[in-house]
Scaffold this motif. Structure first.
Motif, short mmCIF file in Angstrom:
data_model
loop_
_atom_site.label_atom_id
_atom_site.label_comp_id
_atom_site.label_asym_id
_atom_site.label_seq_id
_atom_site.Cartn_x
_atom_site.Cartn_y
_atom_site.Cartn_z
N ALA A 155 0.83 -1.21 0.00
CA ALA A 155 0.00 0.00 0.00
C ALA A 155 0.86 1.25 0.00
O ALA A 155 0.57 2.23 -0.71
CB ALA A 155 -0.92 0.00 1.23
N LYS A 156 1.93 1.23 0.78
CA LYS A 156 2.83 2.39 0.81
C LYS A 156 3.49 2.60 -0.54
O LYS A 156 3.61 3.73 -1.02
CB LYS A 156 3.90 2.17 1.89
N SER A 157 3.91 1.49 -1.17
CA SER A 157 4.54 1.59 -2.49
C SER A 157 3.58 2.17 -3.52
O SER A 157 3.94 3.03 -4.32
CB SER A 157 5.03 0.21 -2.94
N ASN A 158 2.31 1.68 -3.48
CA ASN A 158 1.31 2.21 -4.41
C ASN A 158 1.04 3.68 -4.16
O ASN A 158 0.89 4.47 -5.10
CB ASN A 158 0.01 1.41 -4.28
N THR A 159 0.98 4.06 -2.88
CA THR A 159 0.74 5.47 -2.55
C THR A 159 1.88 6.34 -3.02
O THR A 159 1.67 7.43 -3.59
CB THR A 159 0.57 5.62 -1.02
N GLU A 160 3.11 5.87 -2.81
CA GLU A 160 4.26 6.65 -3.24
C GLU A 160 4.31 6.76 -4.76
O GLU A 160 4.66 7.82 -5.31
CB GLU A 160 5.54 6.01 -2.72
N ALA A 161 3.96 5.66 -5.46
CA ALA A 161 3.95 5.70 -6.92
C ALA A 161 2.90 6.69 -7.43
O ALA A 161 3.15 7.47 -8.36
CB ALA A 161 3.68 4.31 -7.49
N ALA A 162 1.70 6.65 -6.79
CA ALA A 162 0.65 7.58 -7.19
C ALA A 162 1.06 9.02 -6.93
O ALA A 162 0.84 9.92 -7.75
CB ALA A 162 -0.64 7.26 -6.45
N SER A 164 4.08 10.12 -6.85
CA SER A 164 5.12 10.47 -7.82
C SER A 164 4.50 10.85 -9.17
O SER A 164 4.94 11.80 -9.82
CB SER A 164 6.07 9.29 -8.00
N ARG A 165 3.46 10.09 -9.56
CA ARG A 165 2.81 10.42 -10.83
C ARG A 165 2.12 11.78 -10.75
O ARG A 165 2.18 12.58 -11.70
CB ARG A 165 1.79 9.33 -11.18
N VAL A 166 1.46 12.03 -9.63
CA VAL A 166 0.79 13.33 -9.47
C VAL A 166 1.81 14.46 -9.50
O VAL A 166 1.59 15.49 -10.15
CB VAL A 166 0.01 13.36 -8.13
N LYS A 167 2.93 14.27 -8.81
CA LYS A 167 3.97 15.30 -8.79
C LYS A 167 4.53 15.52 -10.19
O LYS A 167 4.80 16.66 -10.61
CB LYS A 167 5.10 14.90 -7.84
N GLY A 168 4.71 14.41 -10.95
CA GLY A 168 5.21 14.55 -12.31
C GLY A 168 4.24 15.36 -13.18
O GLY A 168 4.66 16.23 -13.95
#
Length: 223
Positions: A155-162, A164-168
């Motif tokens: 869950a943490k990995s998915n949250t961080e990936a999301a 990161s995408r939002v920040k990008g």
């Protein structure tokens, strides 16, 4: 998490040693001085870690009151506090269960000393069954905890990936906005230069016109 793993390894080692002792009628599980000292040290560690967490989260609560979104900050701290303290509580419950088991085994040993060989064998069988059941519960609890850790990590990995995408996306949008702003600024400067150039040309034309002498009138033609 390393401390939790060390605790489980310790508990498993104690139960493994107890299992070897339970295979013979005369063998008993005795909470000796080393086990008691280790248990006390583990309980002291849990209490110290709980105090450390409470102190840290108390400081975070105080910091939240200095922020604009106070409630959001406090809610986030509350969730992390609940999860951290719940993990310590699970460790404490497991330690209590282990201590109860060792005390129960000691009580059985004292009772067996006053029993006949047949009763000793029956008590040893009961102790072996209880130990097997206890080990099963501990193993299931261990597996459940490992599954929870894996789920939390995913869950943490998915949250961080999301995130990161939002920040990008935000960075790209900011870059586009910056380019558009720069382009608009260039157009504005160009228009200002054109206006100034026209104004200079108009002044120049006026100056030229004012400096030009009117042409002399021609003499009348004689009749």
């Amino acid at each position: 998490m390393k401390k939790l793993t060390v605790f489980w390894l310790f508990a498993w080692g104690v139960m493994g040693a107890s299992g070897l002792q339970a295979r013979t009628p005369s063998a008993v599980v005795t909470p000796d001085a080393t086990q008691q000292s280790t248990s006390n040290a583990e309980r002291a560690r849990i209490n110290a870690e709980r105090l450390k967490l409470e102190t840290g989260f108390g400081a975070e609560d105080a910091a939240c009151h200095k922020k604009f979104l106070v409630n959001n900050c406090l809610d986030e701290v509350k969730v992390r506090r609940r999860e951290a303290l719940a993990d310590l509580r699970r460790q404490e419950i497991s330690l209590n269960a282990q201590e109860r088991h060792l005390k129960g085994a000691e009580q059985i040993r004292k009772t067996e000393e006053k029993s006949s060989p047949q009763r000793q064998q029956e008590a040893a069988d009961r102790r072996s069954e209880a130990l097997t059941e206890f080990q099963g519960r501990q193993e299931r609890a261990k597996q459940k905890n490992e599954d929870r850790v894996t789920t939390d990590a995913d869950a943490k990995s998915n949250t961080e990936a999301a995130a990161s995408r939002v920040k990008g996306s935000q960075d790209k949008a900011a870059a586009r906005a910056g380019k558009q702003s720069a382009s608009a600024e260039e157009v504005k400067k160009f228009n200002e230069r054109v206006v100034k150039a026209k104004e200079r040309q108009a002044r120049h034309d006026r100056d030229q016109l004012s400096q030009t002498k009117p042409a002399s009138k021609s003499l009348p033609v004689p009749e």
